[in-house]
Design a protein around this motif. Structure first.
Motif, PDB file in Angstrom:
ATOM      1  N   GLU A   1       0.838  -1.207   0.000  1.00 44.82           N
ATOM      2  CA  GLU A   1       0.000   0.000   0.000  1.00 44.82           C
ATOM      3  C   GLU A   1       0.872   1.256   0.000  1.00 44.82           C
ATOM      4  O   GLU A   1       0.552   2.245  -0.657  1.00 44.82           O
TER       5      GLU A   1
ATOM      6  N   ALA B   1       2.225   1.847  -3.499  1.00 42.08           N
ATOM      7  CA  ALA B   1       1.180   2.378  -4.378  1.00 42.08           C
ATOM      8  C   ALA B   1       0.922   3.856  -4.081  1.00 42.08           C
ATOM      9  O   ALA B   1       0.790   4.674  -5.001  1.00 42.08           O
ATOM     10  N   LEU B   2       0.877   4.200  -2.802  1.00 47.29           N
ATOM     11  CA  LEU B   2       0.658   5.592  -2.404  1.00 47.29           C
ATOM     12  C   LEU B   2       1.835   6.465  -2.832  1.00 47.29           C
ATOM     13  O   LEU B   2       1.655   7.578  -3.336  1.00 47.29           O
ATOM     14  N   GLU B   3       3.036   5.943  -2.656  1.00 48.66           N
ATOM     15  CA  GLU B   3       4.227   6.682  -3.065  1.00 48.66           C
ATOM     16  C   GLU B   3       4.181   7.001  -4.564  1.00 48.66           C
ATOM     17  O   GLU B   3       4.498   8.123  -4.980  1.00 48.66           O
ATOM     18  N   GLN B   4       3.778   6.049  -5.372  1.00 47.53           N
ATOM     19  CA  GLN B   4       3.685   6.274  -6.821  1.00 47.53           C
ATOM     20  C   GLN B   4       2.662   7.366  -7.141  1.00 47.53           C
ATOM     21  O   GLN B   4       2.893   8.214  -8.005  1.00 47.53           O
ATOM     22  N   LYS B   5       1.537   7.355  -6.450  1.00 46.55           N
ATOM     23  CA  LYS B   5       0.516   8.385  -6.673  1.00 46.55           C
ATOM     24  C   LYS B   5       1.043   9.769  -6.289  1.00 46.55           C
ATOM     25  O   LYS B   5       0.810  10.757  -6.987  1.00 46.55           O
ATOM     26  N   LEU B   6       1.758   9.832  -5.165  1.00 44.78           N
ATOM     27  CA  LEU B   6       2.289  11.116  -4.717  1.00 44.78           C
ATOM     28  C   LEU B   6       3.389  11.628  -5.649  1.00 44.78           C
ATOM     29  O   LEU B   6       3.516  12.827  -5.871  1.00 44.78           O
ATOM     30  N   ARG B   7       4.160  10.714  -6.211  1.00 45.64           N
ATOM     31  CA  ARG B   7       5.203  11.108  -7.166  1.00 45.64           C
ATOM     32  C   ARG B   7       4.601  11.724  -8.423  1.00 45.64           C
ATOM     33  O   ARG B   7       5.232  12.537  -9.079  1.00 45.64           O
ATOM     34  N   ALA B   8       3.394  11.305  -8.752  1.00 41.28           N
ATOM     35  CA  ALA B   8       2.747  11.790  -9.974  1.00 41.28           C
ATOM     36  C   ALA B   8       2.138  13.177  -9.810  1.00 41.28           C
ATOM     37  O   ALA B   8       1.760  13.807 -10.801  1.00 41.28           O
ATOM     38  N   LEU B   9       2.056  13.664  -8.586  1.00 39.47           N
ATOM     39  CA  LEU B   9       1.484  14.988  -8.356  1.00 39.47           C
ATOM     40  C   LEU B   9       2.440  16.075  -8.846  1.00 39.47           C
ATOM     41  O   LEU B   9       3.660  15.888  -8.824  1.00 39.47           O
TER      42      LEU B   9
END
Length: 143
Positions: free
Chosen positions: A47, A50-58
């Protein structure tokens, strides 16, 4: 999936017993960090990734994104459960979440939250008042 509410205590060295049901789902190593509302968030490794990847995309050019990401990751630490089922919470995380002795571990779908019992009681009382309105809003969103 994490669910339920468990009362525990933190010992003088900052160690906290993690309920067996949570330990099984968290795995051998997991991440604890500063959460919202002055609690801690605990994520299983998958988890967290997955969260890290979403935050990197910001878009890091936005000040509020940079501020959130800095705060969120600066407080993150990897945890391991000892033979007694305890984790050691660093002083900076205990201070942020006002964890002194009595704490509540709360399962919230993909994460576990750790609250001081006093803050959890206050939050729960306030949230209870807004629970019906929130449910109605979710129904209006089609959930």
């Amino acid at each position: 999936m994490f669910m339920g509410e468990y009362l525990h205590t933190i010992d003088g060295k900052g160690r906290l017993i993690v309920p067996a049901k949570f330990r099984e789902a968290l795995g051998e190593k997991f991440i604890a960090t500063k959460g919202l509302d002055h609690c801690l968030f605990i994520y299983p490794a998958d988890e967290w990734q997955a969260l890290e990847q979403k935050l990197r995309a910001l878009p890091f050019t936005q000040p509020d994104v940079r501020a959130f990401v800095r705060f969120f990751f600066s407080g993150a630490t990897e945890c391991e459960v000892d033979k007694q089922g305890r984790i050691l919470l660093p002083a900076n995380l205990r201070e942020y979440a006002q964890l002194e002795k009595d704490v509540v571990l709360v399962g919230v779908s993909s994460r576990v939250e750790i609250w001081s019992q006093a803050l959890w009681t206050d939050y729960s009382m306030q949230a209870e008042d807004a629970y019906t309105a929130a449910a109605e809003s979710l129904v209006n969103l089609g959930i």
